[in-house]
Design a protein around this motif. Sequence first.
Motif, PDB file in Angstrom:
ATOM      1  N   UNK A  66       0.787  -1.385   0.040  1.00 32.73           N
ATOM      2  CA  UNK A  66      -0.011  -0.078  -0.022  1.00 32.73           C
ATOM      3  C   UNK A  66       0.868   1.157   0.019  1.00 32.73           C
ATOM      4  N   UNK A  67       2.008   1.338   0.811  1.00 31.44           N
ATOM      5  CA  UNK A  67       3.031   2.543   0.713  1.00 31.44           C
ATOM      6  C   UNK A  67       3.452   2.555  -0.378  1.00 31.44           C
ATOM      7  N   UNK A  68       3.904   1.421  -1.091  1.00 31.96           N
ATOM      8  CA  UNK A  68       4.343   1.442  -2.587  1.00 31.96           C
ATOM      9  C   UNK A  68       3.575   1.967  -3.584  1.00 31.96           C
ATOM     10  N   UNK A  69       2.302   1.742  -3.406  1.00 31.81           N
ATOM     11  CA  UNK A  69       0.935   2.180  -4.537  1.00 31.81           C
ATOM     12  C   UNK A  69       1.063   3.808  -4.285  1.00 31.81           C
ATOM     13  N   UNK A  70       0.884   4.110  -2.820  1.00 28.09           N
ATOM     14  CA  UNK A  70       0.381   5.536  -2.731  1.00 28.09           C
ATOM     15  C   UNK A  70       1.819   6.442  -2.742  1.00 28.09           C
ATOM     16  N   UNK A  71       3.052   5.912  -2.373  1.00 26.17           N
ATOM     17  CA  UNK A  71       4.253   6.724  -2.801  1.00 26.17           C
ATOM     18  C   UNK A  71       4.640   6.839  -3.955  1.00 26.17           C
ATOM     19  N   UNK A  80      -4.436   5.709  -9.522  1.00 20.93           N
ATOM     20  CA  UNK A  80      -3.315   4.577 -10.041  1.00 20.93           C
ATOM     21  C   UNK A  80      -4.488   3.506 -10.606  1.00 20.93           C
ATOM     22  N   UNK A  81      -4.090   3.141 -11.989  1.00 22.05           N
ATOM     23  CA  UNK A  81      -5.054   2.026 -12.530  1.00 22.05           C
ATOM     24  C   UNK A  81      -4.174   1.064 -13.050  1.00 22.05           C
ATOM     25  N   UNK A  82      -4.727  -0.113 -13.305  1.00 21.57           N
ATOM     26  CA  UNK A  82      -4.087  -1.147 -14.030  1.00 21.57           C
ATOM     27  C   UNK A  82      -4.221  -1.484 -15.228  1.00 21.57           C
ATOM     28  N   UNK A  83      -3.658  -1.661 -16.377  1.00 20.69           N
ATOM     29  CA  UNK A  83      -3.922  -1.874 -17.433  1.00 20.69           C
ATOM     30  C   UNK A  83      -4.434  -3.312 -17.979  1.00 20.69           C
TER      31      UNK A  83
END
Length: 170
Positions: A66-71, A80-83
């Motif tokens: 979660x921190x990796x996604x947010x930071x 942030x979206x997945x393709x």
Amino acid sequence: MLFYLFAALAVLSGAYMVLTRNLLYAGFSLLVTLLSIAGIYVLLYADFVAVTQLMVYVGGVLVLILFGIMLSSRVQDKSVRSESVNKIWGTLVAGLVGVGLCYTILKANISSLPWLLAAETDVLGWQKSTVQMIGIKLMTDVVVPFEVVSLLLLIALMGAAYIATDKQEL
């Protein structure tokens, strides 16, 4: 009844995690999935595995994700979206695997297994918690390997922090 609740919650949140395009929502549904699995471990009297599930996966890995996604998201005013493009094939394969597992479970005569019949007489009446036994073993017999592994993990964490820093600031 609780097993079915935790199992359904794990399956539904796992399916939502795979099918959503928002990575933050996928991370939170991973949290629900891991907590549901820890609940199943508690129902199976696997107390050490349940605590390990909570401490390692929910407490460590998920927070890191979660921190990796947010930071790491440097895009302003966009989520942030997945393709992902293979949702139909993934859903089809997952459904076929689920149907196959359900068929196998229903066709297996699980209630007549000899070790299950023997366990019906005394359900963990003699067994105490495994956490105390594992803790004593960790702090007496295998304390040196335990400390070596903790130092290696600390060095890996320091290396990851160094790699993640901006080189221009140094």
